[in-house]
Structure formats: structure tokens, C-alpha cells
Design a protein around this motif. Structure first.
Motif, PDB file in Angstrom:
ATOM      1  N   TYR A  76       9.096  -3.430  -8.358  1.00 34.78           N
ATOM      2  CA  TYR A  76      10.398  -2.767  -8.319  1.00 34.78           C
ATOM      3  C   TYR A  76      10.742  -2.249  -6.927  1.00 34.78           C
ATOM      4  O   TYR A  76      11.885  -2.325  -6.496  1.00 34.78           O
ATOM      5  N   ARG A  77       9.769  -1.660  -6.252  1.00 36.24           N
ATOM      6  CA  ARG A  77      10.050  -1.088  -4.936  1.00 36.24           C
ATOM      7  C   ARG A  77       8.820  -1.214  -4.062  1.00 36.24           C
ATOM      8  O   ARG A  77       7.701  -1.077  -4.532  1.00 36.24           O
ATOM      9  N   ILE A  78       9.074  -1.411  -2.808  1.00 37.55           N
ATOM     10  CA  ILE A  78       8.049  -1.189  -1.790  1.00 37.55           C
ATOM     11  C   ILE A  78       8.788  -0.827  -0.524  1.00 37.55           C
ATOM     12  O   ILE A  78       9.742  -1.495  -0.129  1.00 37.55           O
ATOM     13  N   MET A  79       8.401   0.283   0.042  1.00 33.30           N
ATOM     14  CA  MET A  79       9.023   0.724   1.281  1.00 33.30           C
ATOM     15  C   MET A  79       7.988   1.374   2.170  1.00 33.30           C
ATOM     16  O   MET A  79       7.031   1.969   1.697  1.00 33.30           O
ATOM     17  N   GLY A  90       2.757  -2.459   5.121  1.00 29.81           N
ATOM     18  CA  GLY A  90       3.454  -2.985   3.951  1.00 29.81           C
ATOM     19  C   GLY A  90       2.714  -4.164   3.345  1.00 29.81           C
ATOM     20  O   GLY A  90       2.566  -4.268   2.128  1.00 29.81           O
ATOM     21  N   LYS A  91       2.221  -5.039   4.196  1.00 30.75           N
ATOM     22  CA  LYS A  91       1.485  -6.213   3.712  1.00 30.75           C
ATOM     23  C   LYS A  91       0.179  -5.784   3.047  1.00 30.75           C
ATOM     24  O   LYS A  91      -0.169  -6.268   1.967  1.00 30.75           O
ATOM     25  N   ALA A  92      -0.541  -4.860   3.679  1.00 30.41           N
ATOM     26  CA  ALA A  92      -1.801  -4.373   3.105  1.00 30.41           C
ATOM     27  C   ALA A  92      -1.560  -3.696   1.764  1.00 30.41           C
ATOM     28  O   ALA A  92      -2.298  -3.925   0.796  1.00 30.41           O
ATOM     29  N   ALA A  93      -0.511  -2.881   1.671  1.00 24.85           N
ATOM     30  CA  ALA A  93      -0.198  -2.185   0.416  1.00 24.85           C
ATOM     31  C   ALA A  93       0.218  -3.178  -0.664  1.00 24.85           C
ATOM     32  O   ALA A  93      -0.155  -3.030  -1.831  1.00 24.85           O
TER      33      ALA A  93
END
Length: 148
Positions: A76-79, A90-93
Motif C-alpha cells: 500500500y505504501r512505501i516512503m 527504500g530498496k533495502a526496506a
């Protein structure tokens, strides 16, 4: 990027998470974290996490823990906060989130929708093996990662 971890939102960290912001040119692509956090309180299948790099809260992500459209689990979200972007966090998360989703029942696909003009999202998901099969939901394109 090392030392990235996901921490469930809780009474001690939710407010700090509300303070995080994307860069101005990204603000039309994503809801403020406060809206997403409220959504997670009304939709019990959503899983909301703060993203940390070392001891610093640097971002937020949320995914659904039940199968939805296209018979997959949806991100749903990634910021990542504007001060922390461009460092691979962001890529690692996202990789950590994919690992969690992979353990859910019948996990065969992970899907994420984003605005076609969001080039940062496009680059991120493409680098992680998401494919564009032409699925569209309103103004958003939906890309799919097939799990083995």
C-alpha cells in the motif's frame, strides 16, 4: 544499505512517523503517513511499519496481509523521508517487506500500484523484479512480482 530494519508502528513511534515527508516533487504521488496510519487502524489486515536506518526513523511502509485484486498481496505504501532518499534505504526496506509477505499464506504474487509519472517508484520496483503486465487501477499502474 546495511542496518535497515522494520519496526511495527506502536504508541512510541507513530507520531514521529507522521512527521516524515517525501520531497515536494513526490508529494502528489503518496498520501501523508498520518492518513495511512489512520487507514491501518480501520482496516485490520493492513500491516504498518516504520523504517529505521541504524537508530533513525527514515520512512514508512504498509502492506495488506490478505489476498486482494489480481490474487496477490498488495504493497500500500512505501516512503523514505526526503532527507534520507537516494541511499538505498527504500530498496533495502522493500526487500525486507517482500520477505515478510513471502511467508503469508498462498503468497504467489506481490503487487504494487503507483502513478506512471513516479519514476523513482518505477525504477525501484523494476530493479526488484516487478513486471508491468498492463494492469491499471484508475490512474495507477499495477506491477507484479511473482514469487517462486
Amino acid at each position: 544499505m546495511t542496518n535497515v530494519k522494520l519496526v511495527k508502528l506502536n504508541p512510541e513511534n507513530w507520531y514521529e512517523c507522521c512527521q516524515l515527508e517525501v520531497s515536494e516533487d513526490q508529494s502528489n504521488f503518496i498520501e501523508p503517513n498520518a492518513i495511512s496510519i489512520i487507514q491501518s487502524k480501520f482496516e485490520s489486515t493492513l500491516r504498518a511499519y516504520a523504517i529505521y536506518s541504524e537508530t533513525n526513523m527514515v520512512g514508512f511502509l504498509m502492506y495488506n496481509s490478505v489476498l486482494e485484486e489480481l490474487d496477490g498481496y498488495w504493497i500500500y505504501r512505501i516512503m523514505i523521508d526526503k532527507k534520507w532518499q537516494g541511499k538505498g534505504i527504500g530498496k533495502a526496506a522493500t526487500k525486507l517487506m517482500i520477505s515478510e509477505i513471502t511467508n503469508l499464506p498462498n503468497a504467489k504474487k506481490i503487487i504494487v500500484g503507483y502513478h506512471p509519472d513516479n519514476l523513482g517508484a518505477h525504477k525501484l520496483y523494476e530493479s526488484l523484479g516487478f513486471e508491468d503486465n498492463g494492469d491499471r487501477f484508475g490512474k495507477e499502474m499495477a506491477v507484479i512480482k511473482y514469487l517462486k
